[in-house]
Design a protein around this motif. Structure first.
Motif, mmCIF file in Angstrom:
data_model
loop_
_atom_site.group_PDB
_atom_site.id
_atom_site.type_symbol
_atom_site.label_atom_id
_atom_site.label_comp_id
_atom_site.label_asym_id
_atom_site.label_seq_id
_atom_site.Cartn_x
_atom_site.Cartn_y
_atom_site.Cartn_z
ATOM 1 N N ARG A 135 15.665 -2.790 -2.890
ATOM 2 C CA ARG A 135 15.944 -2.740 -4.326
ATOM 3 C C ARG A 135 14.715 -3.079 -5.147
ATOM 4 O O ARG A 135 14.486 -2.511 -6.215
ATOM 5 C CB ARG A 135 17.076 -3.725 -4.634
ATOM 6 C CG ARG A 135 17.373 -3.918 -6.116
ATOM 7 C CD ARG A 135 18.572 -4.830 -6.314
ATOM 8 N NE ARG A 135 18.461 -6.076 -5.576
ATOM 9 C CZ ARG A 135 17.790 -7.142 -6.005
ATOM 10 N NH1 ARG A 135 17.123 -7.098 -7.154
ATOM 11 N NH2 ARG A 135 17.764 -8.244 -5.284
ATOM 12 N N ARG A 158 1.262 3.809 2.298
ATOM 13 C CA ARG A 158 2.314 4.337 3.177
ATOM 14 C C ARG A 158 3.427 3.324 3.368
ATOM 15 O O ARG A 158 4.616 3.669 3.358
ATOM 16 C CB ARG A 158 1.723 4.725 4.529
ATOM 17 C CG ARG A 158 0.897 6.007 4.505
ATOM 18 C CD ARG A 158 0.668 6.551 5.908
ATOM 19 N NE ARG A 158 -0.037 5.620 6.770
ATOM 20 C CZ ARG A 158 -1.368 5.538 6.854
ATOM 21 N NH1 ARG A 158 -2.128 6.328 6.097
ATOM 22 N NH2 ARG A 158 -1.938 4.675 7.669
ATOM 23 N N ASP A 189 5.510 3.096 0.166
ATOM 24 C CA ASP A 189 6.412 4.253 0.068
ATOM 25 C C ASP A 189 7.646 4.047 0.948
ATOM 26 O O ASP A 189 8.776 4.354 0.538
ATOM 27 C CB ASP A 189 5.684 5.531 0.487
ATOM 28 C CG ASP A 189 4.685 6.007 -0.556
ATOM 29 O OD1 ASP A 189 4.764 5.536 -1.711
ATOM 30 O OD2 ASP A 189 3.829 6.846 -0.219
ATOM 31 N N ALA A 190 7.426 3.528 2.162
ATOM 32 C CA ALA A 190 8.549 3.293 3.075
ATOM 33 C C ALA A 190 9.478 2.205 2.544
ATOM 34 O O ALA A 190 10.705 2.323 2.613
ATOM 35 C CB ALA A 190 8.032 2.925 4.455
ATOM 36 N N ASP A 206 8.825 3.796 10.054
ATOM 37 C CA ASP A 206 10.136 4.422 9.879
ATOM 38 C C ASP A 206 11.250 3.579 10.478
ATOM 39 O O ASP A 206 12.433 3.854 10.238
ATOM 40 C CB ASP A 206 10.150 5.812 10.517
ATOM 41 C CG ASP A 206 9.299 6.814 9.748
ATOM 42 O OD1 ASP A 206 9.052 6.578 8.555
ATOM 43 O OD2 ASP A 206 8.887 7.821 10.344
ATOM 44 N N THR A 238 9.904 1.289 -0.578
ATOM 45 C CA THR A 238 10.557 1.719 -1.818
ATOM 46 C C THR A 238 11.895 2.382 -1.532
ATOM 47 O O THR A 238 12.862 2.214 -2.289
ATOM 48 C CB THR A 238 9.637 2.676 -2.593
ATOM 49 O OG1 THR A 238 8.443 1.977 -2.969
ATOM 50 C CG2 THR A 238 10.317 3.201 -3.853
ATOM 51 N N GLY A 239 11.969 3.114 -0.453
ATOM 52 C CA GLY A 239 13.220 3.775 -0.107
ATOM 53 C C GLY A 239 14.232 2.876 0.575
ATOM 54 O O GLY A 239 15.372 3.300 0.799
ATOM 55 N N ARG A 240 13.831 1.637 0.909
ATOM 56 C CA ARG A 240 14.709 0.753 1.669
ATOM 57 C C ARG A 240 15.121 -0.499 0.915
ATOM 58 O O ARG A 240 16.078 -1.175 1.324
ATOM 59 C CB ARG A 240 14.007 0.331 2.967
ATOM 60 C CG ARG A 240 13.855 1.447 3.985
ATOM 61 C CD ARG A 240 12.993 0.975 5.158
ATOM 62 N NE ARG A 240 13.050 1.885 6.290
ATOM 63 C CZ ARG A 240 12.372 3.017 6.376
ATOM 64 N NH1 ARG A 240 11.581 3.393 5.370
ATOM 65 N NH2 ARG A 240 12.494 3.802 7.441
ATOM 66 N N SER A 288 16.049 -2.694 6.007
ATOM 67 C CA SER A 288 16.284 -2.478 4.579
ATOM 68 C C SER A 288 16.997 -3.701 4.030
ATOM 69 O O SER A 288 17.523 -4.531 4.779
ATOM 70 C CB SER A 288 17.117 -1.212 4.345
ATOM 71 O OG SER A 288 18.361 -1.308 5.018
#
Length: 237
Positions: free
Chosen positions: A68, A58, A61-62, A37, A64-66, A41
């Motif tokens: 492009r 995991r 997934d982390a 977490d 992907t949100g941070r 980014s």
């Protein structure tokens, strides 16, 4: 401009660094798998992973949100002058593959990774991978002994050629086994190539072994260096 990042995800820790404008590796940060977490980014995340599937998912997934875009490095039969010995490239860990690429400036080289496992790979001056070895690292040896005999401490002790204390004997035996395997590989590599290759150590346990291998060079970011070369060529494709 959005920063691109390099990620090297092993079995015990995650290392990352910004990708320099010149294709180099910036300042390295290390994270435990539970600390994802706190990841940076940016634009593109270039990832090399040998972690288990659950941990890898995991991390993805982390990221992907941070980021492009995520680009995942994979072992191929040839890359940037390197030709691997394995008939099936998928069986050669991407960390070993990238470390050999990162060592390109030092070929011929004996590339030794000291992490959860101890990996040894020989690359000749022309970039031909002559094969390698895999064994438990000293840390894993200690952990395995402790798991079978809990009275044997998994950490501690001081290296001695002939120890007079159990903890000292454990670190001496486990580090000594790794050093002996590396020295044997270096001797055989010299015989095979006709001259001594550069001995390169990388990974979390490299410094501990370097004390017993004075002719070796520690290149702690070797996998990230190889990943940076891979990222440069992937971006240009």
């Amino acid at each position: 401009m959005t920063q691109d990042w390099l990620f090297d995800f092993g079995n015990t820790r995650l290392k990352c660094a910004p990708l320099g404008a010149d294709g180099g590796v910036g300042d390295v940060r290390a994270f435990a798998p539970s600390e994802i977490d706190s990841l940076p980014s940016g634009g593109v995340a270039y990832l090399a992973s040998v972690a288990g599937e659950d941990a890898r998912v995991r991390l993805l997934d982390a990221l992907t949100g941070r980021f492009r875009r995520i680009a995942i490095a994979r072992t191929t039969a040839t890359f940037d002058g390197l030709r691997i010995a394995y008939a099936n490239p998928r069986k050669l860990g991407v960390d070993r593959f990238l470390a050999m690429i990162g060592a390109r400036d030092a070929w011929p080289a004996l590339v030794v990774g000291v992490g959860t496992g101890l990996t040894i790979d020989l690359v000749d001056a022309g970039g031909l991978h002559r094969g390698g070895r895999i064994a438990p690292s000293p840390t894993l040896m200690r952990e395995m002994l402790h798991a079978r005999a809990t009275q044997l401490a998994p950490i501690g002790g001081t290296y001695a050629e002939f120890a007079n204390d159990t903890e000292d004997a454990l670190v001496s035996g486990c580090d000594g086994a790794a050093v002996a395997l590396i020295e044997r590989s270096a001797t055989e590599a010299t015989r095979l190539l006709g001259s001594a290759p550069t001995l390169l150590l990388h990974g979390g346990g490299a410094d501990a072994l370097h004390a017993h291998l004075p002719d070796a060079r520690v290149r702690s970011t070797l996998v990230l260096e190889g990943l940076a070369r891979w990222a440069h060529m992937e971006a240009a494709a």
